[in-house]
Design a protein around this motif. Structure first.
Motif, PDB file in Angstrom:
ATOM      1  N   PHE A  73       0.848  -1.185   0.000  1.00  0.00           N
ATOM      2  CA  PHE A  73       0.000   0.000   0.000  1.00  0.00           C
ATOM      3  C   PHE A  73       0.885   1.236   0.000  1.00  0.00           C
ATOM      4  O   PHE A  73       1.982   1.242   0.548  1.00  0.00           O
ATOM      5  CB  PHE A  73      -0.911   0.012   1.226  1.00  0.00           C
ATOM      6  CG  PHE A  73      -1.974  -1.056   1.190  1.00  0.00           C
ATOM      7  CD1 PHE A  73      -3.065  -0.944   0.348  1.00  0.00           C
ATOM      8  CD2 PHE A  73      -1.866  -2.187   1.987  1.00  0.00           C
ATOM      9  CE1 PHE A  73      -4.042  -1.918   0.310  1.00  0.00           C
ATOM     10  CE2 PHE A  73      -2.832  -3.171   1.961  1.00  0.00           C
ATOM     11  CZ  PHE A  73      -3.927  -3.044   1.121  1.00  0.00           C
ATOM     12  N   GLY A  74       0.394   2.299  -0.601  1.00  0.00           N
ATOM     13  CA  GLY A  74       1.123   3.558  -0.579  1.00  0.00           C
ATOM     14  C   GLY A  74       2.134   3.672  -1.711  1.00  0.00           C
ATOM     15  O   GLY A  74       2.197   2.862  -2.626  1.00  0.00           O
ATOM     16  N   TRP A  75       2.961   4.706  -1.622  1.00  0.00           N
ATOM     17  CA  TRP A  75       3.950   5.025  -2.650  1.00  0.00           C
ATOM     18  C   TRP A  75       5.053   3.974  -2.647  1.00  0.00           C
ATOM     19  O   TRP A  75       5.508   3.533  -1.595  1.00  0.00           O
ATOM     20  CB  TRP A  75       4.532   6.405  -2.390  1.00  0.00           C
ATOM     21  CG  TRP A  75       5.258   6.975  -3.561  1.00  0.00           C
ATOM     22  CD1 TRP A  75       6.602   6.984  -3.765  1.00  0.00           C
ATOM     23  CD2 TRP A  75       4.687   7.627  -4.700  1.00  0.00           C
ATOM     24  NE1 TRP A  75       6.903   7.590  -4.955  1.00  0.00           N
ATOM     25  CE2 TRP A  75       5.752   8.001  -5.549  1.00  0.00           C
ATOM     26  CE3 TRP A  75       3.371   7.922  -5.081  1.00  0.00           C
ATOM     27  CZ2 TRP A  75       5.549   8.664  -6.757  1.00  0.00           C
ATOM     28  CZ3 TRP A  75       3.172   8.591  -6.285  1.00  0.00           C
ATOM     29  CH2 TRP A  75       4.243   8.961  -7.114  1.00  0.00           C
ATOM     30  N   GLN A  76       5.522   3.605  -3.837  1.00  0.00           N
ATOM     31  CA  GLN A  76       6.529   2.555  -3.963  1.00  0.00           C
ATOM     32  C   GLN A  76       7.776   3.067  -4.675  1.00  0.00           C
ATOM     33  O   GLN A  76       7.751   4.091  -5.363  1.00  0.00           O
ATOM     34  CB  GLN A  76       5.968   1.368  -4.743  1.00  0.00           C
ATOM     35  CG  GLN A  76       4.817   0.664  -4.078  1.00  0.00           C
ATOM     36  CD  GLN A  76       4.435  -0.576  -4.859  1.00  0.00           C
ATOM     37  OE1 GLN A  76       5.274  -1.375  -5.253  1.00  0.00           O
ATOM     38  NE2 GLN A  76       3.145  -0.733  -5.106  1.00  0.00           N
ATOM     39  N   ASP A  77       8.870   2.299  -4.523  1.00  0.00           N
ATOM     40  CA  ASP A  77      10.139   2.686  -5.138  1.00  0.00           C
ATOM     41  C   ASP A  77      10.037   2.789  -6.658  1.00  0.00           C
ATOM     42  O   ASP A  77      10.669   3.649  -7.266  1.00  0.00           O
ATOM     43  CB  ASP A  77      11.236   1.679  -4.770  1.00  0.00           C
ATOM     44  CG  ASP A  77      11.700   1.818  -3.337  1.00  0.00           C
ATOM     45  OD1 ASP A  77      11.360   2.836  -2.704  1.00  0.00           O
ATOM     46  OD2 ASP A  77      12.417   0.919  -2.848  1.00  0.00           O
ATOM     47  N   MET A  78       9.267   1.909  -7.283  1.00  0.00           N
ATOM     48  CA  MET A  78       9.160   1.961  -8.737  1.00  0.00           C
ATOM     49  C   MET A  78       8.490   3.250  -9.185  1.00  0.00           C
ATOM     50  O   MET A  78       8.832   3.823 -10.225  1.00  0.00           O
ATOM     51  CB  MET A  78       8.395   0.740  -9.254  1.00  0.00           C
ATOM     52  CG  MET A  78       8.759   0.341 -10.661  1.00  0.00           C
ATOM     53  SD  MET A  78      10.522  -0.054 -10.890  1.00  0.00           S
ATOM     54  CE  MET A  78      10.650  -1.629 -10.033  1.00  0.00           C
ATOM     55  N   GLN A  79       7.540   3.726  -8.407  1.00  0.00           N
ATOM     56  CA  GLN A  79       6.905   5.004  -8.722  1.00  0.00           C
ATOM     57  C   GLN A  79       7.891   6.158  -8.547  1.00  0.00           C
ATOM     58  O   GLN A  79       7.931   7.089  -9.360  1.00  0.00           O
ATOM     59  CB  GLN A  79       5.677   5.194  -7.829  1.00  0.00           C
ATOM     60  CG  GLN A  79       4.568   4.194  -8.104  1.00  0.00           C
ATOM     61  CD  GLN A  79       3.514   4.179  -7.008  1.00  0.00           C
ATOM     62  OE1 GLN A  79       3.829   4.264  -5.828  1.00  0.00           O
ATOM     63  NE2 GLN A  79       2.261   4.050  -7.400  1.00  0.00           N
ATOM     64  N   THR A  80       8.707   6.085  -7.494  1.00  0.00           N
ATOM     65  CA  THR A  80       9.733   7.105  -7.288  1.00  0.00           C
ATOM     66  C   THR A  80      10.725   7.110  -8.437  1.00  0.00           C
ATOM     67  O   THR A  80      11.123   8.179  -8.932  1.00  0.00           O
ATOM     68  CB  THR A  80      10.470   6.865  -5.964  1.00  0.00           C
ATOM     69  OG1 THR A  80       9.547   6.942  -4.885  1.00  0.00           O
ATOM     70  CG2 THR A  80      11.564   7.900  -5.752  1.00  0.00           C
ATOM     71  N   LEU A  81      11.136   5.933  -8.876  1.00  0.00           N
ATOM     72  CA  LEU A  81      12.085   5.823  -9.976  1.00  0.00           C
ATOM     73  C   LEU A  81      11.568   6.546 -11.217  1.00  0.00           C
ATOM     74  O   LEU A  81      12.279   7.366 -11.822  1.00  0.00           O
ATOM     75  CB  LEU A  81      12.335   4.345 -10.280  1.00  0.00           C
ATOM     76  CG  LEU A  81      13.193   4.010 -11.496  1.00  0.00           C
ATOM     77  CD1 LEU A  81      14.617   4.491 -11.301  1.00  0.00           C
ATOM     78  CD2 LEU A  81      13.166   2.508 -11.764  1.00  0.00           C
ATOM     79  N   LEU A  82      10.339   6.264 -11.607  1.00  0.00           N
ATOM     80  CA  LEU A  82       9.787   6.885 -12.805  1.00  0.00           C
ATOM     81  C   LEU A  82       9.545   8.373 -12.609  1.00  0.00           C
ATOM     82  O   LEU A  82       9.742   9.175 -13.525  1.00  0.00           O
ATOM     83  CB  LEU A  82       8.499   6.171 -13.208  1.00  0.00           C
ATOM     84  CG  LEU A  82       8.705   4.764 -13.775  1.00  0.00           C
ATOM     85  CD1 LEU A  82       7.368   4.044 -13.911  1.00  0.00           C
ATOM     86  CD2 LEU A  82       9.409   4.815 -15.120  1.00  0.00           C
TER      87      LEU A  82
END
Length: 407
Positions: A237-246
């Motif tokens: 749940f919540g923000w993930q590293d892959m989202q941060t990467l992009l």
């Protein structure tokens, strides 16, 4: 959805204008942003070989497996049927019979079509086969979270990752609609540890033994000049590293952002990021499957946002010869992403994924050349023509709205 609706999302912060810097300095800046914001150190001394389409990819992977002396760790989402599936099964079984420790991790949903005979032959030879979350035994919540990573690590010193599954669809060289277009990468150097960790993370969920005396935990000697950060995405749940990467890639782009993805169905927030990049003068180009896409529902989910993206100045191309299955990003000629992650809600929110952030101009240049060759076989979505699409097309786009978050 109209542009007004998309802009109702929180407006992503864009970076302040900065003076022009050298490509080397630009790569260093992106590296430090990624290291600090994701919390994973990049490694130096890596050598990477981009592999384009099944003829190159499968030959390199099979050669590496057949030369293994100590260990083979392989995980895949898709393991289906056909001659290439048999070749991999035979290669893995042969190494196991020769005393190599061979582990194969299959996704319980994606690999459900594997031939029972091949599976049995591998297990008889001593291959340790484990299944990631077989749907029959899981709650509905866990069933939705799949292992989409594609990883092969041989003797701890050579790693592969990218977009291909083990199936006939990926064979060949994208010469016709039966030969899918995809990209994998062969890695040597310290970044292999990050690829191996992606395997270990999912293997630990499925098997009691995490390592044994065949694992040497050897040090890596420098193999090249590429700087690589290995990012693992996991369902949560919540923000993930892959989202941060992009997000870092989009907000760091100053000249050009290129995306090739098999499945494009982002949320409104990432549509906003794409538009923000285009509006500040970045050339944003997106390469997607065209008439041969294997999941039409995913294509409809992405087409819902075409009006907004085109209005912002984003260029969208649809690949014509066959299914476009690659997952690649390049930024400003200096940084590239390659791995298993699509630009969709499923990859970013629900599935286990792996992506390499590569700070290397030569590697990025090669991927850019591949992108340009693919665009030459693609059709540009034009504003006027898209705006005149049929009522039925618009209705289909709207109809899948309730399930867009799962695509």
């Amino acid at each position: 959805m109209t542009s007004t609706q998309v802009s109702s999302e929180p407006v992503p912060r864009t970076l302040d204008a900065q003076p022009s810097v050298t490509p080397e300095a630009r790569a260093v800046r992106i590296r430090r942003r990624l290291e600090r914001l994701i919390g994973i150190a990049a490694t130096e001394g890596n050598a990477l070989v981009p592999l384009r389409n099944g003829d190159e990819i499968f030959a390199a992977m099979l050669e590496s497996i057949r030369s293994a002396e100590h260990t083979v760790d392989m995980m895949t989402f898709v393991y289906w049927k056909g001659d290439i599936a048999r070749q991999f099964a035979q290669a893995l079984a042969e190494r196991a019979l020769q005393g190599v420790r061979v582990r194969l991790l299959l996704d319980g949903f994606g690999s459900r079509l594997i031939e029972a005979e091949q599976l049995a032959a591998m297990e008889r030879a001593g291959v340790q086969v484990a299944w990631f979350r077989k749907p029959l035994y899981l709650s509905p919540f866990k069933q939705n979270h799949r292992c989409h990573r594609k990883v092969l690590v041989v003797d701890e010193h050579t790693g592969f990752t990218g977009g291909v599954g083990i199936a006939e669809e990926w064979c060949g060289d994208a010469r016709n609609e039966n030969e899918w277009r995809d990209t994998h990468v062969k890695v040597r150097g310290p970044a292999v540890d990050g690829i191996a960790a992606a395997f270990a993370q999912n293997w630990a969920e499925c098997h009691d033994e995490l390592f044994d005396d065949r694992d040497r935990f050897a040090e890596h000697r420098p193999q090249g000049d590429a700087v690589v950060q290995v990012v693992r995405g996991s369902a949560s749940f919540g923000w993930q590293d892959m989202q941060t990467l992009l997000r870092v890639m989009l907000e760091s782009a100053e000249e050009r952002f290129r995306l090739a993805t098999a499945y494009f169905s982002p949320d409104a927030y990432f549509v906003k990021l794409l538009c923000a990049a285009a509006r500040r003068g970045v050339e944003v180009e997106i390469l997607l499957p065209g008439p041969h896409i294997d999941k039409r529902v995913s294509q409809l989910a992405g087409q819902h946002f075409y009006d907004d993206l085109i209005a912002c100045g984003v260029k969208i191309f649809q690949y014509q010869p066959t299914m476009m299955h690659a997952k690649i990003v390049t930024v400003d000629h200096v940084v590239a992403l390659i791995g298993s992650t699509n630009f969709n809600r499923r990859s970013l929110d629900h599935d286990e994924e792996i992506m390499l952030a590569v700070m290397d101009e030569a590697f990025t240049t090669t991927l850019d050349e591949h992108f340009e060759a693919d665009v030459a076989s693609s059709e540009l979505i034009r504003t006027g023509r898209w705006g005149r699409r049929s009522f039925m097309q618009r209705a289909r786009e709207a109809a899948i709205a309730p399930i867009r978050r799962f695509l």
